[in-house]
Design a protein around this motif. Sequence first.
Motif, PDB file in Angstrom:
ATOM      1  N   VAL A  68       1.068  -1.358   0.140  1.00  0.00           N
ATOM      2  CA  VAL A  68      -0.061   0.123  -0.034  1.00  0.00           C
ATOM      3  C   VAL A  68       0.858   1.176   0.061  1.00  0.00           C
ATOM      4  N   ASN A  69       1.940   1.292   0.725  1.00  0.00           N
ATOM      5  CA  ASN A  69       2.741   2.537   0.790  1.00  0.00           C
ATOM      6  C   ASN A  69       3.499   2.595  -0.430  1.00  0.00           C
ATOM      7  N   ALA A  70       3.693   1.648  -0.908  1.00  0.00           N
ATOM      8  CA  ALA A  70       4.578   1.902  -2.446  1.00  0.00           C
ATOM      9  C   ALA A  70       3.327   2.409  -3.603  1.00  0.00           C
ATOM     10  N   LEU A  71       2.170   1.955  -3.211  1.00  0.00           N
ATOM     11  CA  LEU A  71       1.341   2.468  -4.405  1.00  0.00           C
ATOM     12  C   LEU A  71       0.808   3.926  -3.887  1.00  0.00           C
ATOM     13  N   VAL A  72       0.723   4.221  -2.719  1.00  0.00           N
ATOM     14  CA  VAL A  72       0.560   5.686  -2.232  1.00  0.00           C
ATOM     15  C   VAL A  72       1.828   6.285  -2.899  1.00  0.00           C
ATOM     16  N   ASP A  73       2.711   5.942  -2.648  1.00  0.00           N
ATOM     17  CA  ASP A  73       3.924   6.758  -3.248  1.00  0.00           C
ATOM     18  C   ASP A  73       4.061   6.963  -4.662  1.00  0.00           C
ATOM     19  N   LEU A  74       3.558   6.195  -5.466  1.00  0.00           N
ATOM     20  CA  LEU A  74       3.267   6.081  -6.816  1.00  0.00           C
ATOM     21  C   LEU A  74       2.102   6.917  -7.315  1.00  0.00           C
ATOM     22  N   GLY A  75       1.295   7.282  -6.525  1.00  0.00           N
ATOM     23  CA  GLY A  75       0.181   8.256  -6.559  1.00  0.00           C
ATOM     24  C   GLY A  75      -0.977   7.306  -7.117  1.00  0.00           C
ATOM     25  N   PHE A  76      -1.060   5.864  -7.036  1.00  0.00           N
ATOM     26  CA  PHE A  76      -2.067   5.139  -7.371  1.00  0.00           C
ATOM     27  C   PHE A  76      -2.892   4.880  -6.328  1.00  0.00           C
ATOM     28  N   ALA A  77      -2.718   5.159  -5.144  1.00  0.00           N
ATOM     29  CA  ALA A  77      -3.597   4.910  -4.054  1.00  0.00           C
ATOM     30  C   ALA A  77      -3.338   6.112  -3.035  1.00  0.00           C
ATOM     31  N   THR A  78      -4.547   6.434  -2.109  1.00  0.00           N
ATOM     32  CA  THR A  78      -4.688   7.270  -1.100  1.00  0.00           C
ATOM     33  C   THR A  78      -4.631   6.482   0.258  1.00  0.00           C
ATOM     34  N   LYS A  79      -4.330   7.045   1.386  1.00  0.00           N
ATOM     35  CA  LYS A  79      -4.823   6.426   2.709  1.00  0.00           C
ATOM     36  C   LYS A  79      -5.523   7.754   3.196  1.00  0.00           C
ATOM     37  N   ALA A  80      -6.419   7.433   3.912  1.00  0.00           N
ATOM     38  CA  ALA A  80      -7.397   8.368   4.701  1.00  0.00           C
ATOM     39  C   ALA A  80      -7.539   7.725   6.351  1.00  0.00           C
ATOM     40  N   ALA A  81      -7.919   8.634   6.967  1.00  0.00           N
ATOM     41  CA  ALA A  81      -8.458   8.001   8.270  1.00  0.00           C
ATOM     42  C   ALA A  81      -9.644   7.130   8.318  1.00  0.00           C
ATOM     43  N   HIS A  82      -9.706   5.963   9.108  1.00  0.00           N
ATOM     44  CA  HIS A  82     -10.947   5.303   9.018  1.00  0.00           C
ATOM     45  C   HIS A  82     -12.116   6.153   9.464  1.00  0.00           C
ATOM     46  N   PRO A  83     -13.305   5.933   9.293  1.00  0.00           N
ATOM     47  CA  PRO A  83     -14.416   7.002   9.686  1.00  0.00           C
ATOM     48  C   PRO A  83     -14.958   6.658  10.927  1.00  0.00           C
ATOM     49  N   THR A  84     -14.707   5.217  11.506  1.00  0.00           N
ATOM     50  CA  THR A  84     -15.063   5.027  13.120  1.00  0.00           C
ATOM     51  C   THR A  84     -14.221   4.534  13.685  1.00  0.00           C
ATOM     52  N   ASP A  85     -12.976   4.032  13.175  1.00  0.00           N
ATOM     53  CA  ASP A  85     -11.795   3.280  14.111  1.00  0.00           C
ATOM     54  C   ASP A  85     -10.617   4.155  13.908  1.00  0.00           C
ATOM     55  N   GLY A  86     -10.272   5.091  14.825  1.00  0.00           N
ATOM     56  CA  GLY A  86      -8.966   6.028  14.717  1.00  0.00           C
ATOM     57  C   GLY A  86      -7.878   5.091  14.516  1.00  0.00           C
ATOM     58  N   ARG A  87      -7.716   3.643  14.909  1.00  0.00           N
ATOM     59  CA  ARG A  87      -6.625   3.094  14.820  1.00  0.00           C
ATOM     60  C   ARG A  87      -6.238   2.791  13.387  1.00  0.00           C
ATOM     61  N   GLN A  88      -7.120   2.839  12.498  1.00  0.00           N
ATOM     62  CA  GLN A  88      -7.284   2.264  11.090  1.00  0.00           C
ATOM     63  C   GLN A  88      -7.077   3.400   9.974  1.00  0.00           C
ATOM     64  N   VAL A  89      -6.652   2.837   9.008  1.00  0.00           N
ATOM     65  CA  VAL A  89      -6.784   3.759   7.673  1.00  0.00           C
ATOM     66  C   VAL A  89      -7.540   3.091   6.753  1.00  0.00           C
ATOM     67  N   VAL A  90      -7.953   3.729   5.509  1.00  0.00           N
ATOM     68  CA  VAL A  90      -8.901   3.289   4.523  1.00  0.00           C
ATOM     69  C   VAL A  90      -7.939   3.869   3.368  1.00  0.00           C
ATOM     70  N   VAL A  91      -7.759   2.818   2.342  1.00  0.00           N
ATOM     71  CA  VAL A  91      -7.007   2.583   1.048  1.00  0.00           C
ATOM     72  C   VAL A  91      -8.092   2.988   0.088  1.00  0.00           C
ATOM     73  N   SER A  92      -7.926   3.893  -0.816  1.00  0.00           N
ATOM     74  CA  SER A  92      -8.913   4.187  -1.912  1.00  0.00           C
ATOM     75  C   SER A  92      -7.916   4.323  -3.052  1.00  0.00           C
ATOM     76  N   LEU A  93      -8.461   4.100  -4.328  1.00  0.00           N
ATOM     77  CA  LEU A  93      -7.980   4.195  -5.571  1.00  0.00           C
ATOM     78  C   LEU A  93      -7.816   5.508  -5.980  1.00  0.00           C
ATOM     79  N   THR A  94      -6.771   5.885  -6.564  1.00  0.00           N
ATOM     80  CA  THR A  94      -6.672   7.330  -7.161  1.00  0.00           C
ATOM     81  C   THR A  94      -7.293   7.194  -8.694  1.00  0.00           C
ATOM     82  N   ASP A  95      -7.446   8.382  -9.531  1.00  0.00           N
ATOM     83  CA  ASP A  95      -7.733   8.265 -10.732  1.00  0.00           C
ATOM     84  C   ASP A  95      -6.641   7.658 -11.616  1.00  0.00           C
TER      85      ASP A  95
END
Length: 145
Positions: A68-95
Amino acid sequence: MGSSSELAGELRVALAKSSRRIRSHRGAADLPDPQFNVLAILLREGPLTPGALADVEHVQPPTMTRTVNALVDLGFATKAAHPTDGRQVVVSLTDAGEAEVRETRRRRDAWLADRLRALTAQERETLAAAAALLRRIAAGEGERR
């Protein structure tokens, strides 16, 4: 072709070789299979936690975190705070990540379509029937309990 065991061996080898040839055709980023697979999962499933991605891919969480970190570094994914669990992140696809998945699939489909055009109509019909049977096998239909 004699026994089911002999057929199983022949199919296993043919499927593995075909899969390797198809996977060798990649998008512009030339992503390794594990990274491409994560992008494809995110396109199909939507945003997921790294833990959920690790479960889907049957890898350990630290391995998925690196992917996931490699994909974020490449700009293919993003990480955001989990909406209900502050210990987690949610990974999303970028355009850009979605474009990479679509381009890789386009290249793979084009390579295979080119090979299929070299076959007779009857051979293509046979492969269409085989594809349906392989989907049934993959879905577990007809498994002995």
